[in-house]
Design a protein around this motif. Structure first.
Motif, PDB file in Angstrom:
ATOM      1  N   ILE A  83       0.850  -1.200   0.000  1.00  0.00           N
ATOM      2  CA  ILE A  83       0.000   0.000   0.000  1.00  0.00           C
ATOM      3  C   ILE A  83       0.886   1.250   0.000  1.00  0.00           C
ATOM      4  O   ILE A  83       0.641   2.201  -0.752  1.00  0.00           O
ATOM      5  CB  ILE A  83      -0.926   0.012   1.244  1.00  0.00           C
ATOM      6  N   CYS A  84       1.904   1.216   0.807  1.00  0.00           N
ATOM      7  CA  CYS A  84       2.854   2.343   0.860  1.00  0.00           C
ATOM      8  C   CYS A  84       3.463   2.584  -0.524  1.00  0.00           C
ATOM      9  O   CYS A  84       3.530   3.722  -0.993  1.00  0.00           O
ATOM     10  CB  CYS A  84       3.936   2.040   1.897  1.00  0.00           C
ATOM     11  N   ASN A  85       3.866   1.517  -1.180  1.00  0.00           N
ATOM     12  CA  ASN A  85       4.444   1.678  -2.516  1.00  0.00           C
ATOM     13  C   ASN A  85       3.425   2.173  -3.533  1.00  0.00           C
ATOM     14  O   ASN A  85       3.755   2.946  -4.427  1.00  0.00           O
ATOM     15  CB  ASN A  85       5.069   0.359  -2.991  1.00  0.00           C
ATOM     16  N   ALA A  86       2.176   1.729  -3.386  1.00  0.00           N
ATOM     17  CA  ALA A  86       1.120   2.221  -4.270  1.00  0.00           C
ATOM     18  C   ALA A  86       0.939   3.728  -4.062  1.00  0.00           C
ATOM     19  O   ALA A  86       0.712   4.477  -5.020  1.00  0.00           O
ATOM     20  CB  ALA A  86      -0.182   1.477  -4.009  1.00  0.00           C
ATOM     21  N   LEU A  87       1.064   4.171  -2.810  1.00  0.00           N
ATOM     22  CA  LEU A  87       0.971   5.608  -2.526  1.00  0.00           C
ATOM     23  C   LEU A  87       2.132   6.359  -3.179  1.00  0.00           C
ATOM     24  O   LEU A  87       1.947   7.468  -3.697  1.00  0.00           O
ATOM     25  CB  LEU A  87       0.970   5.846  -1.004  1.00  0.00           C
ATOM     26  N   MET A  88       3.300   5.749  -3.205  1.00  0.00           N
ATOM     27  CA  MET A  88       4.461   6.385  -3.857  1.00  0.00           C
ATOM     28  C   MET A  88       4.267   6.444  -5.375  1.00  0.00           C
ATOM     29  O   MET A  88       4.632   7.429  -6.023  1.00  0.00           O
ATOM     30  CB  MET A  88       5.754   5.621  -3.524  1.00  0.00           C
ATOM     31  N   VAL A  89       3.681   5.362  -5.926  1.00  0.00           N
ATOM     32  CA  VAL A  89       3.374   5.356  -7.363  1.00  0.00           C
ATOM     33  C   VAL A  89       2.400   6.490  -7.669  1.00  0.00           C
ATOM     34  O   VAL A  89       2.576   7.240  -8.632  1.00  0.00           O
ATOM     35  CB  VAL A  89       2.789   3.985  -7.804  1.00  0.00           C
ATOM     36  N   ALA A  90       1.385   6.639  -6.812  1.00  0.00           N
ATOM     37  CA  ALA A  90       0.384   7.700  -6.996  1.00  0.00           C
ATOM     38  C   ALA A  90       1.050   9.076  -6.918  1.00  0.00           C
ATOM     39  O   ALA A  90       0.820   9.944  -7.773  1.00  0.00           O
ATOM     40  CB  ALA A  90      -0.708   7.578  -5.932  1.00  0.00           C
ATOM     41  N   ARG A  91       1.880   9.265  -5.905  1.00  0.00           N
ATOM     42  CA  ARG A  91       2.583  10.539  -5.721  1.00  0.00           C
ATOM     43  C   ARG A  91       3.394  10.899  -6.965  1.00  0.00           C
ATOM     44  O   ARG A  91       3.307  12.008  -7.491  1.00  0.00           O
ATOM     45  CB  ARG A  91       3.503  10.422  -4.510  1.00  0.00           C
ATOM     46  N   ASP A  92       4.157   9.918  -7.453  1.00  0.00           N
ATOM     47  CA  ASP A  92       5.006  10.184  -8.620  1.00  0.00           C
ATOM     48  C   ASP A  92       4.175  10.439  -9.873  1.00  0.00           C
ATOM     49  O   ASP A  92       4.534  11.278 -10.702  1.00  0.00           O
ATOM     50  CB  ASP A  92       5.958   9.003  -8.863  1.00  0.00           C
ATOM     51  N   PHE A  93       3.067   9.701 -10.011  1.00  0.00           N
ATOM     52  CA  PHE A  93       2.203   9.874 -11.182  1.00  0.00           C
ATOM     53  C   PHE A  93       1.610  11.279 -11.188  1.00  0.00           C
ATOM     54  O   PHE A  93       1.527  11.925 -12.235  1.00  0.00           O
ATOM     55  CB  PHE A  93       1.094   8.815 -11.161  1.00  0.00           C
ATOM     56  N   VAL A  94       1.224  11.749 -10.001  1.00  0.00           N
ATOM     57  CA  VAL A  94       0.672  13.106  -9.879  1.00  0.00           C
ATOM     58  C   VAL A  94       1.764  14.137 -10.151  1.00  0.00           C
ATOM     59  O   VAL A  94       1.570  15.071 -10.934  1.00  0.00           O
ATOM     60  CB  VAL A  94       0.069  13.313  -8.472  1.00  0.00           C
ATOM     61  N   ALA A  95       2.940  13.914  -9.527  1.00  0.00           N
ATOM     62  CA  ALA A  95       4.039  14.880  -9.666  1.00  0.00           C
ATOM     63  C   ALA A  95       4.480  15.011 -11.124  1.00  0.00           C
ATOM     64  O   ALA A  95       4.829  16.104 -11.583  1.00  0.00           O
ATOM     65  CB  ALA A  95       5.212  14.454  -8.790  1.00  0.00           C
ATOM     66  N   ARG A  96       4.439  13.899 -11.837  1.00  0.00           N
ATOM     67  CA  ARG A  96       4.835  13.946 -13.254  1.00  0.00           C
ATOM     68  C   ARG A  96       3.676  14.303 -14.182  1.00  0.00           C
ATOM     69  O   ARG A  96       3.761  14.137 -15.390  1.00  0.00           O
ATOM     70  CB  ARG A  96       5.441  12.595 -13.657  1.00  0.00           C
ATOM     71  N   ARG A  97       2.563  14.671 -13.588  1.00  0.00           N
ATOM     72  CA  ARG A  97       1.376  15.075 -14.367  1.00  0.00           C
ATOM     73  C   ARG A  97       0.973  13.981 -15.360  1.00  0.00           C
ATOM     74  O   ARG A  97       0.735  14.250 -16.533  1.00  0.00           O
ATOM     75  CB  ARG A  97       1.641  16.411 -15.067  1.00  0.00           C
ATOM     76  N   GLY A  98       0.849  12.774 -14.851  1.00  0.00           N
ATOM     77  CA  GLY A  98       0.560  11.615 -15.695  1.00  0.00           C
ATOM     78  C   GLY A  98      -0.704  11.753 -16.524  1.00  0.00           C
ATOM     79  O   GLY A  98      -0.688  11.578 -17.748  1.00  0.00           O
ATOM     80  N   VAL A  99      -1.799  12.094 -15.853  1.00  0.00           N
ATOM     81  CA  VAL A  99      -3.086  12.184 -16.560  1.00  0.00           C
ATOM     82  C   VAL A  99      -3.028  13.276 -17.614  1.00  0.00           C
ATOM     83  O   VAL A  99      -3.413  13.065 -18.772  1.00  0.00           O
ATOM     84  CB  VAL A  99      -4.238  12.448 -15.560  1.00  0.00           C
ATOM     85  N   GLN A 100      -2.516  14.435 -17.211  1.00  0.00           N
ATOM     86  CA  GLN A 100      -2.450  15.565 -18.128  1.00  0.00           C
ATOM     87  C   GLN A 100      -1.568  15.252 -19.338  1.00  0.00           C
ATOM     88  O   GLN A 100      -1.886  15.605 -20.474  1.00  0.00           O
ATOM     89  CB  GLN A 100      -1.904  16.790 -17.365  1.00  0.00           C
ATOM     90  N   THR A 101      -0.456  14.564 -19.080  1.00  0.00           N
ATOM     91  CA  THR A 101       0.461  14.204 -20.161  1.00  0.00           C
ATOM     92  C   THR A 101      -0.232  13.321 -21.196  1.00  0.00           C
ATOM     93  O   THR A 101      -0.129  13.556 -22.407  1.00  0.00           O
ATOM     94  CB  THR A 101       1.682  13.460 -19.592  1.00  0.00           C
ATOM     95  N   ILE A 102      -0.944  12.317 -20.719  1.00  0.00           N
ATOM     96  CA  ILE A 102      -1.655  11.422 -21.650  1.00  0.00           C
ATOM     97  C   ILE A 102      -2.708  12.215 -22.416  1.00  0.00           C
ATOM     98  O   ILE A 102      -2.848  12.081 -23.638  1.00  0.00           O
ATOM     99  CB  ILE A 102      -2.278  10.228 -20.888  1.00  0.00           C
ATOM    100  N   GLU A 103      -3.424  13.060 -21.700  1.00  0.00           N
ATOM    101  CA  GLU A 103      -4.467  13.868 -22.333  1.00  0.00           C
ATOM    102  C   GLU A 103      -3.863  14.798 -23.409  1.00  0.00           C
ATOM    103  O   GLU A 103      -4.384  14.882 -24.524  1.00  0.00           O
ATOM    104  CB  GLU A 103      -5.185  14.690 -21.248  1.00  0.00           C
ATOM    105  N   ASP A 104      -2.756  15.451 -23.055  1.00  0.00           N
ATOM    106  CA  ASP A 104      -2.108  16.371 -24.004  1.00  0.00           C
ATOM    107  C   ASP A 104      -1.603  15.635 -25.247  1.00  0.00           C
ATOM    108  O   ASP A 104      -1.787  16.097 -26.377  1.00  0.00           O
ATOM    109  CB  ASP A 104      -0.916  17.080 -23.330  1.00  0.00           C
ATOM    110  N   GLU A 105      -0.953  14.521 -25.011  1.00  0.00           N
ATOM    111  CA  GLU A 105      -0.393  13.766 -26.139  1.00  0.00           C
ATOM    112  C   GLU A 105      -1.507  13.264 -27.056  1.00  0.00           C
ATOM    113  O   GLU A 105      -1.361  13.258 -28.274  1.00  0.00           O
ATOM    114  CB  GLU A 105       0.447  12.582 -25.632  1.00  0.00           C
TER     115      GLU A 105
END
Lengths: 334, 334
Positions: A306-328
């Motif tokens: 769970i802790c690692n999933a939270l880190m994955v979430a943090r990094d995905f947010v920090a790297r603007r994952g959703v926005q990046t996919i949307e923009d591309e």
């Protein structure tokens, strides 16, 4: 950054999600976690946390939750106060930046579509799991369970999202993309895979054609695309094999002295091998294609996962994952 | 007993099929093998054989063969003098009791249906591979590539044939049968798997419901049923992982002295582990559902694997495999 956890999801809920939240907040002092679930059950688990950490963990109470064997689409619609639905609503209204759940996969997918909506250009979302391979490469395998059976267009969209993910979020330049098939030759595959191949050949992706099952652990390409049924079966097969072999080794070792001596010497190597395949280390799978960060954790997740999933979430947010996919995607798609 | 080998099939043809035939005839003095292929290429390879063995190996010459990337249905129809087609014709006219090929899987399946015909009650044949599991059980996984995508009725017929195989040919009483799915819960699976589950629940088989990918290596049930696409991907994934881990271990061991000492002590255990997963040891997969014994060997088969495929064929014939499935189906089907 506030992350919402569906604290009632998974086999070990709410204990392990609570412990995972504490662990994550200890690791990252900028993190806040909203634990959505039965407050009466959770509060005692939080006593373990140091005061500084405890104050960054917020309880959002609800006594409704979605179990593993409920119909995904029905439960997420009807159970408006379920921990999963509430955690997703927090992301929708921007009370949280991401949602993490170890619960019912189907409900997570249905909830992502219903509550957060799809990214324009994406028909069905895909769960993309970074697979530790025997080469130095980490491959992204998708889908591993969001879209059980796929149309050709779903597979091509997975390929596109997987490619964007590896390029923009992992930093692989011009990632190679393959379709999983029952053989490398062009005559293999059924109509769905075959049509997807033709669509991908005509795309701008670095598409290398079919790969076989053996190429997944060998890490032949950066992205491997398949339907959610196959991906899920494959992922769990690898998991079962890994765990089973470890158990068998322990059993063999307990039987005689010689291998025990051997193990002592081989321990550093075995640890390294196990490290490569330890799903708890990766712990979180982003649901690609919805307009919000949704991280699916393994149903059997303990605190570390769970802790690692939270880190994955943090990094995905920090790297603007959703926005990046949307923009591309907005730039032109396939 | 005369067994026909498609000596031009597989990556190592015709050398390895020739060597495999010699090996098998050395192991079993009652065996005769007809090698169908290019006699000019094969004859020199047979010089290695002792005279007593050599006289039980017959060359059936043809210079036509089907390659791995040819269309299965077209090639088997048009190439009437191909080594695969001729070997199958030998079974049809009872010049041989079984056919073994490491060639184009699709062509083997198409040839089985076209030349030998289907067993009444079976719509599509299935390749059933005995999987060494981490329990003491050997599970039968089918289909692993004969019928790429299936209808529910195909899956139920695989379940039936798998059950007959394990009961009558392996000697497991009341074999447990499971459907492979993306989760154990009843809500999992797509329409095909779901409909097959309802049909199997209503059958007389010892059907235990869904199993997940992890259950395959763990050996949870005697028979695991899936479509040929999934089964093929799964089988090759396991193969790639096994080979990859062995290579990685060798690599790690070459790097330092400590694990080398360890390996020395652990060698007996590692050999035992490798033995369980060594596909060359099993080597042959029967095509269930056609009216003749057809054994598919791995495309990468070397002599040992071809030899083992011949032994699988011999045993399948001796136990009247085809007749048993036909009789059991005539008794009532599902």
């Amino acid at each position: 950054m506030i992350l919402a956890v569906d604290a009632m999801g998974g086999d070990k809920a709410p204990l392990e999600p609570c412990r995972g939240a504490i662990m994550a907040c200890q690791m990252d002092s900028s993190l806040q976690v909203a634990l959505v679930g039965d407050a009466s059950k959770m509060s005692s688990f939080l006593d373990e946390a140091p005061a500084e950490v405890r104050k960054r963990i917020h309880l959002v109470h609800t006594d409704e939750f979605i179990s593993m064997d409920e119909s995904p689409s029905v439960s997420i619609r009807k159970k408006r106060n379920s921990s999963m639905r509430l955690a997703m609503e927090m992301v929708r209204v921007k009370d949280a930046e991401a949602v993490i759940s170890a619960g019912n996969t189907g409900a997570i997918v249905a909830g992502g579509i219903l509550v957060l909506g799809r990214i324009p250009g994406i028909d069905r979302p895909g769960l993309g799991v970074p697979i530790a391979t025997l080469s130095s490469r980490v491959s992204l395998l998708l889908d591993v369970g969001a879209t059980v059976r796929c149309k050709p267009i779903n597979l091509t969209q997975f390929a596109l999202m997987g490619s964007i993910y590896m390029k923009s979020l992992v930093g692989v330049s011009d990632p190679t993309v393959a379709l999983l098939s029952n053989g490398e030759e062009d005559i293999k595959g059924d109509d769905v895979v075959l049509q997807a191949r033709e669509m991908l050949k005509a795309s701008s992706l670095n598409f290398v054609g079919y790969v076989e099952g053996k190429d997944v652990p060998l890490g032949t390409t950066d992205v491997v695309v398949c339907d959610g049924y196959t991906g899920n079966v494959l992922l769990k097969f690898g998991e079962g094999l890994g765990e089973g072999v470890m158990n068998l080794m322990k059993e063999e070792i307990s039987k005689s002295f010689l291998p025990k001596v051997g193990l002592l010497f081989m321990l550093p190597m075995l640890k390294k091998l196990h490290y490569r395949f330890d799903y708890e280390r990766h712990g979180g799978t982003p649901l690609l294609g919805v307009r919000g960060t949704v991280i699916k954790a393994h149903g059997r997740s303990r605190a570390k996962a769970i802790c690692n999933a939270l880190m994955v979430a943090r990094d995905f947010v920090a790297r603007r994952g959703v926005q990046t996919i949307e923009d591309e995607l907005a730039k032109g798609g396939i």
